[in-house]
Enzyme design. Structure first.
Site, short mmCIF file in Angstrom:
data_model
loop_
_atom_site.label_atom_id
_atom_site.label_comp_id
_atom_site.label_asym_id
_atom_site.label_seq_id
_atom_site.Cartn_x
_atom_site.Cartn_y
_atom_site.Cartn_z
N HIS A 114 46.16 45.30 40.91
CA HIS A 114 47.16 45.87 39.97
C HIS A 114 47.90 46.98 40.68
CE1 HIS A 114 44.23 48.99 38.62
NE2 HIS A 114 45.56 49.88 38.51
N ASP A 144 40.19 42.27 40.66
CA ASP A 144 41.16 43.44 40.66
C ASP A 144 41.26 44.16 42.05
OD1 ASP A 144 43.53 44.61 39.99
OD2 ASP A 144 42.50 46.44 38.97
N ASN A 222 44.89 57.22 40.73
CA ASN A 222 43.79 57.12 41.21
C ASN A 222 43.25 55.62 41.67
OD1 ASN A 222 42.54 60.18 39.81
ND2 ASN A 222 41.90 59.51 41.77
N SER A 223 43.80 54.79 40.91
CA SER A 223 43.52 53.17 41.24
C SER A 223 43.26 52.98 42.55
CB SER A 223 44.60 52.28 40.27
OG SER A 223 44.24 52.45 38.96
N LEU A 278 26.22 27.53 41.98
CA LEU A 278 24.90 27.39 41.93
C LEU A 278 24.64 25.81 41.35
CD1 LEU A 278 21.87 27.98 42.83
CD2 LEU A 278 21.82 29.34 40.75
#
Length: 465
Positions: A114, A144, A222-223, A278
């Protein structure tokens, strides 16, 4: 009420007698002074411990600040006249800020999807204030995570390495570094508050079932920055916060480092994320023994070939006991083709089976077209009858930073032709696309479903470099 008062009065009288006796003996006041002195005054040992702990945080910051970068997203803003018509040339303007961490000395950077989504250009600023244009190597909307690259020539950049995030325990100290509100290289500390959180962040709108929760201060900007252990290793990528104000409220969420590492390696290897498959339907085990119940096994699937059976209870996957959600994530996070050990309980006996995971996209019938950055699938018969066209392929998923997405193609679009040429199957569609001239522009004639999916609109999109 009378009993309570009686008890309180008895206790008060006893305390009064004790105080009176102590005063009479001259013992109470010195004793209180000693207790106050012992409990309120820090000792040399206390100060030494605090300084040692402070030195640990200082060391982490010094060791990893140079590995953390500041990312600026730029978008082209097109001026318009009073009637909304474009006039003049568009200009690049700042549209967002974020953080990232260098994970390879040749300039590979991990951040959040993002942070880069919708960007026309990305600028990366290093800790020494130098700036570089970045290219997107790949993105993964489900986790993300995005992987970038800056060209620094033969220079070697300070890279951070990954810890095994599965070994994290609640209560461990961690450090977050990033650029909150654009303030470069801000360092905060906290602990691991919880693991395996299921959250749908407003930043992505996509639910993820295995977030690490921390109380280390995380704010806008901070992302994409790293969450580090006290050895300075990456244990997570800071992604989202829970907040009523939009700022720090003590609850932050991070994508686990092991998940990030798997996404990184898959993108570096193939340009996309190939999720493991799986081939079982699962549910939580209802008995007190725990584990995950295998409800059905797909014929010919990796699970079938490994010997898994309906009714088995999976107790461990790759040596770890996992909940249903975490097991599902662990399977998807493992690269296609990897061998995994599965411990099951079957009719009172414990068995260990080994499976070679398949590709989830391939199992769904998806085919990846690298030139466009899309996965396509055969059009279901009912939709083919509705659109009444010779088209047989639609877009199943799309890389947000790929050519097609940047040109306006969407998931769900039905591809009719390429530069006017039809196709008989997916292989011929790929061949037609590979012959196209992207510098001039590749025209895709498409049919797009409208809201509700019961009506469609025809049009075309020109895909360019």
């Amino acid at each position: 009420m009378r009993i309570e008062n009686k008890t309180m009065n008895t206790t008060s009288r006893s305390l009064a007698r004790l105080v009176a006796c102590s005063l009479a003996l001259g013992l109470l006041q010195p004793a209180l002074a000693d207790v106050t002195s012992a409990s309120d005054t820090a000792t040399a040992e206390d100060f030494a411990f605090a300084k040692r702990l402070s030195r640990v945080f200082k060391t982490v910051a010094e060791r990893r600040e140079k590995s953390v970068v500041h990312i600026t997203q730029l978008r082209t803003i097109q001026p318009t006249d009073f009637f909304g018509r474009p006039v003049g040339r568009g200009q690049l303007q700042q549209a967002g800020l974020g953080s990232g961490v260098i994970v390879s000395s040749d300039g590979v950077i991990v951040t959040n999807n993002h942070v880069v989504r919708g960007a026309d250009k990305l600028r990366v600023k290093l800790s020494d204030e130098r700036e570089f244009d970045a290219v997107v190597l790949g993105t993964d909307e489900a986790t993300d995570i995005a992987v970038l690259k800056v060209d620094v020539g033969k220079e070697s950049l300070p890279a951070a390495d990954f810890a095994d995030s599965d070994q994290l325990e609640v209560g461990e100290w961690v450090v977050a570094i990033g650029s909150p509100f654009g303030l470069d290289n801000s360092v905060t500390q906290g602990i691991i508050s919880a693991k395996g959180r299921t959250v749908t962040p407003r930043e992505t709108g996509v639910s993820f079932e295995d977030y690490i929760q921390t109380d280390a201060a995380i704010n806008p900007g901070n992302s994409g920055g790293p969450l580090l252990n006290l050895e300075g290793q990456i244990v997570g990528i800071n992604t989202a916060i829970a907040s009523r104000t939009g700022g720090y409220d003590g609850i932050g969420f991070c994508v686990p480092g092991n998940t990030v590492k798997n996404v990184l390696e898959s993108i570096q290897r193939t340009g996309r994320v190939a999720r493991g498959y799986l081939g079982i339907e699962m549910s939580e085990q209802s008995s007190s023994g725990g584990g995950v119940l295998v409800k059905t096994v797909v014929d010919g699937s990796p699970a079938d070939e490994a010997g898994l059976k309906s009714g088995d209870v999976i107790t461990r996957f790759q040596g770890s006991s996992l909940s249903l959600d975490r097991l599902r994530n662990a399977i998807a996070a493992a690269p296609a083709g990897s061998k995994v050990n599965i411990e099951v309980s079957r009719e009172g006996e414990t068995k260990t089976l080994q499976a070679t995971l398949g590709d989830l996209s391939a199992a769904k019938g998806y085919v990846f077209i690298d030139a466009l950055g899309v996965e396509v699938e055969l059009l279901p018969d009912d939709i083919a009858r509705q659109v009444d066209a010779k088209a047989i392929v639609r877009v199943a998923s799309i890389q947000e930073t790929g050519r097609a997405a940047m040109s306006g193609l969407r998931a769900g679009d039905i591809i009719v032709s390429v530069d006017g040429d039809g196709y008989a199957d997916i292989a011929e569609l790929q061949k037609n696309i590979s012959k196209g001239n992207f510098s001039r522009g590749l025209r895709l004639d498409i049919i797009r479903p409208l809201q509700g999916g019961n009506s469609y609109r025809r049009g075309n999109i020109v895909v360019q470099e």
